[in-house]
Design a protein around this motif. Structure first.
Motif, mmCIF file in Angstrom:
data_model
loop_
_atom_site.group_PDB
_atom_site.id
_atom_site.type_symbol
_atom_site.label_atom_id
_atom_site.label_comp_id
_atom_site.label_asym_id
_atom_site.label_seq_id
_atom_site.Cartn_x
_atom_site.Cartn_y
_atom_site.Cartn_z
ATOM 1 N N PHE A 453 68.676 58.000 17.513
ATOM 2 C CA PHE A 453 69.016 56.420 17.513
ATOM 3 C C PHE A 453 69.873 56.315 16.116
ATOM 4 N N PRO A 454 70.574 55.109 16.581
ATOM 5 C CA PRO A 454 71.817 54.679 15.461
ATOM 6 C C PRO A 454 71.284 54.702 14.177
ATOM 7 N N GLY A 455 71.944 55.110 13.328
ATOM 8 C CA GLY A 455 71.430 55.155 11.828
ATOM 9 C C GLY A 455 72.274 56.272 10.958
ATOM 10 N N ASP A 456 71.963 56.033 9.737
ATOM 11 C CA ASP A 456 72.878 56.966 8.712
ATOM 12 C C ASP A 456 71.896 57.761 7.970
ATOM 13 N N ALA A 457 72.637 58.554 7.067
ATOM 14 C CA ALA A 457 71.739 59.459 6.250
ATOM 15 C C ALA A 457 70.936 58.728 5.156
ATOM 16 N N SER A 458 71.089 57.401 5.068
ATOM 17 C CA SER A 458 70.341 56.895 3.667
ATOM 18 C C SER A 458 68.792 56.608 4.461
ATOM 19 N N LEU A 459 68.638 57.001 5.872
ATOM 20 C CA LEU A 459 67.114 56.629 6.460
ATOM 21 C C LEU A 459 66.407 57.924 6.282
ATOM 22 N N ILE A 460 67.188 59.176 6.056
ATOM 23 C CA ILE A 460 66.369 60.397 6.054
ATOM 24 C C ILE A 460 65.207 60.490 4.934
ATOM 25 N N GLY A 461 64.226 60.846 5.605
ATOM 26 C CA GLY A 461 62.830 60.620 4.467
ATOM 27 C C GLY A 461 62.089 59.724 4.775
ATOM 28 N N THR A 462 62.492 58.443 5.325
ATOM 29 C CA THR A 462 61.756 57.192 5.510
ATOM 30 C C THR A 462 61.014 57.155 6.758
ATOM 31 N N ILE A 463 60.017 56.678 6.827
ATOM 32 C CA ILE A 463 59.146 56.462 8.144
ATOM 33 C C ILE A 463 59.469 54.753 8.512
ATOM 34 N N ILE A 464 60.023 54.598 9.732
ATOM 35 C CA ILE A 464 60.385 53.438 10.107
ATOM 36 C C ILE A 464 60.057 53.094 11.602
ATOM 37 N N PRO A 465 59.901 51.702 11.855
ATOM 38 C CA PRO A 465 59.580 51.493 13.404
ATOM 39 C C PRO A 465 60.781 51.650 14.192
ATOM 40 N N VAL A 466 60.520 52.221 15.356
ATOM 41 C CA VAL A 466 61.707 52.452 16.539
ATOM 42 C C VAL A 466 61.199 52.069 17.714
ATOM 43 N N LYS A 467 61.814 51.516 18.576
ATOM 44 C CA LYS A 467 61.700 51.211 19.924
ATOM 45 C C LYS A 467 62.272 52.144 20.855
ATOM 46 N N LEU A 468 61.563 52.839 21.651
ATOM 47 C CA LEU A 468 61.774 54.025 22.443
ATOM 48 C C LEU A 468 62.379 53.371 23.694
ATOM 49 N N THR A 469 63.588 53.363 23.615
ATOM 50 C CA THR A 469 64.177 52.374 24.912
ATOM 51 C C THR A 469 64.267 53.404 25.948
ATOM 52 N N GLU A 470 64.600 54.709 26.060
ATOM 53 C CA GLU A 470 64.610 55.604 27.169
ATOM 54 C C GLU A 470 64.261 56.956 26.892
ATOM 55 N N SER A 471 63.516 57.359 27.852
ATOM 56 C CA SER A 471 63.096 58.830 27.823
ATOM 57 C C SER A 471 64.034 59.631 28.575
ATOM 58 N N ARG A 472 64.335 60.684 27.809
ATOM 59 C CA ARG A 472 65.357 61.798 28.267
ATOM 60 C C ARG A 472 64.592 63.098 28.515
ATOM 61 N N GLY A 473 63.336 63.205 29.337
ATOM 62 C CA GLY A 473 62.634 64.162 29.405
ATOM 63 C C GLY A 473 61.983 64.663 28.001
ATOM 64 N N PHE A 474 62.245 65.570 27.322
ATOM 65 C CA PHE A 474 61.696 66.137 26.162
ATOM 66 C C PHE A 474 61.848 65.279 24.697
ATOM 67 N N TYR A 475 62.779 64.469 24.968
ATOM 68 C CA TYR A 475 63.122 63.547 23.707
ATOM 69 C C TYR A 475 63.416 62.090 24.160
ATOM 70 N N TYR A 476 63.309 61.012 23.218
ATOM 71 C CA TYR A 476 63.818 59.676 23.561
ATOM 72 C C TYR A 476 64.955 59.217 22.880
#
Ligand code: SAH
Ligand code: SF4
Ligand code: F3S
Length: 485
Positions: A453-476
């Motif tokens: 999902f869109p985002g940058d390096a500042s998010l690494i290591g954090t746990i955040i809520p994400v809406k799963l907009t689309e399934s692409r088989g083995f990932y979202y």
């Protein structure tokens, strides 16, 4: 406990007897040599580490690198630049061994270009006497060989190699003690493996692990909790508890503690957000564990439960100590308690004596258990295991045909099961900037599935809520949910 040594021991009388003090002494000794040599060369000494095999090995290599870093080595990911190469090996299947022998020839060439280069081999393969014999005979350019029980002694062994100039080989048949509190260089700042036990007592008839990792030993719960608290204070939010059979954790401690109880205590550590574990053996899976998991806020909804075979007859020959029906019953209990659970497994095809009917039983379990994914392996004969001397080994072409059919089924079911969570909002641990698109980040759901999902390096290591907009088989694909939403 027997030791094999190939050198005259120099005078180490100044070194403390007790661990880990002894190793800290040798780390400082190696450090002096490293500093001196890098002064002469006018550059730092570099180490290249290669690790194959399971998460146990990955964790062991973090410990090896922790020691080397403290001794003054700088890591490199270019093998050609290295002054020390350290391979942590696996021997669970023959192809793991072949890879190591294949790379050794290349290392010999590198050594000719850089006479500074030292080569160290360790891990499960080194516990096999025929491997050490082959190295002694045909790979004389190797500098240091040690096993799985003495990795904590790396600094001492390396020091010995550096001052004697001799090939140093030290492989132990069993573990002397569990040495705590040595340095570790963690691969990720926000998640970490944590050993809760070492070795295995199960002796599945195909498996080499009990021979190369020794008998089952559990760490004291206090040591585990202390380590996790320290990790959390350093920024770790997710731990993976490691053992060959975590469900039998604690049975041999002076004061026995069950795995379920250990999980309860770990859950209470403030600041820790996610708990994973690996691997569970179906025969020891308790109702108490399922209940602890069901009630937990932190244990991830992912269960890796190795099936190996769906045929009760083959399971018996494998010494797995459960039947097809018992396995399916456990799967039923797990899914009933946690309908959102992601279930994964390991399956071996072509175990000696496996008939088409046996194989169809495996296919039947795969259809009924509906695993989210499965690691499928072609049986590999391991010298020294009971299965290696079983007659009726299955012909290669039949095994290949079954393997292809199993893989197709596993993939089909995995695909059908994937995408279940599309449209929902899930917590995601952000792990890295996306490798293909640097405007995106990649994270992991509790059930281990990846989300981009869109985002940058500042998010690494954090746990955040994400809406799963689309399934692409083995990932979202997803979108971060901001607080206003
Ligand atoms: N302790 C874990 C896994 C150990 S090894 C467990 O009990 O499941 C990881 C996987 O390698 C095993 O689950 C098994 O599927 C596979 N494996 C082990 N020995 C093997 C062999 N001789 N040939 C093929 N696969 C093997
Ligand atoms: Fe090997 Fe069985 Fe032990 Fe797993 S439980 S490591 S498969 S002997
Ligand atoms: Fe391999 Fe040793 Fe793990 S044999 S699978 S690295 S325990």
């Amino acid at each position: 406990m027997s030791q094999k040594k190939d050198w005259m021991l120099p005078d180490f009388s100044e070194a403390p007897e007790a661990e880990p003090d002894r190793q800290y002494y040798f780390i400082s000794q190696v450090k002096k040599l490293v500093r001196q040599r890098s002064g002469e060369l006018g550059r730092p000494l570099k180490v290249f580490s290669l690790v194959v095999g399971c998460q146990m090995n990955a964790r062991d290599s973090e410990k090896l690198l922790g020691i080397l870093e403290q001794a003054g080595y700088v890591q490199t990911d270019q093998e050609e630049d290295a002054d020390l190469v350290i391979y942590n090996t696996c021997t669970v299947r023959e192809n793991a061994n072949q890879k190591v022998y294949g790379r050794l020839g290349h290392l010999n060439n590198l050594k000719k270009q850089n006479p500074e280069l030292k080569i160290a081999l360790c891990g499960c393969m080194m516990q096999e006497p025929h491997v050490v014999d082959a190295i002694k005979k045909s790979y004389r350019f190797v500098d240091l060989v040690f096993g799985t029980h003495n990795i904590y002694k790396l600094a001492e062994l390396l020091y010995l190699r550096l001052i004697t100039g001799q090939m140093v080989i030290e492989v132990w048949d069993g573990a002397a003690e569990i040495v705590e509190d040595l340095p570790v260089d963690r691969k990720y700042p926000f998640k970490s493996g944590v050993n809760i036990m070492f070795g295995c007592n199960n002796f599945c008839s195909y498996c080499i692990v009990p021979y190369v990792r020794g008998r089952e030993r559990s760490r004291n719960p206090e040591d585990i909790l202390r380590e996790i608290r320290r990790l959390v204070s350093e920024g770790v939010v997710e731990v993976m508890l490691l053992g060959q059979n975590v469900n039998s954790y604690g049975k041999n401690l002076d004061t026995p503690v069950s795995f379920a109880e250990l999980l309860r205590r770990i859950e209470q550590i403030e600041g820790l957000e996610r708990i994973r574990f690996m691997t569970s053996h179906p025969k020891d899976l308790s109702d108490e564990l399922i209940e602890v998991m069901r009630c937990s806020q932190k244990i991830c909804r992912h269960f890796h439960l190795p099936l190996q075979s769906g045929s009760t007859r083959i399971l018996e020959r494998m010494n797995r100590r459960y039947t097809k029906e018992q396995f399916l019953e456990i799967v039923g209990k797990l899914k009933k308690a946690m309908p959102d659970l992601s279930l994964t497994t390991d399956i071996i095809v072509g175990f000696p004596g496996e008939t088409e009917e046996d194989f169809l039983e495996t296919m039947d379990v795969v259809r009924k258990a509906r695993f989210d994914s499965a690691f499928t392996f072609i049986y590999s004969k391991r010298t020294g295991t009971p299965a290696a001397s079983m007659e009726d080994q299955v012909p290669e072409n039949e095994v290949k045909d079954r393997f292809d059919r199993l893989l197709a089924l596993v993939q089909q079911i995995g695909q059908e099961e994937s995408g279940r969570d599309a449209g929902t909002v899930q917590k995601v641990l952000v792990e890295e900037v996306n490798r293909q698109d640097e405007c995106m980040v990649t994270g992991r759901l509790g059930n281990n599935v990846l989300v981009h999902f869109p985002g940058d390096a500042s998010l690494i290591g954090t746990i955040i809520p994400v809406k799963l907009t689309e399934s692409r088989g083995f990932y979202y694909l997803g979108e971060q949910i901001t607080e206003e939403e």
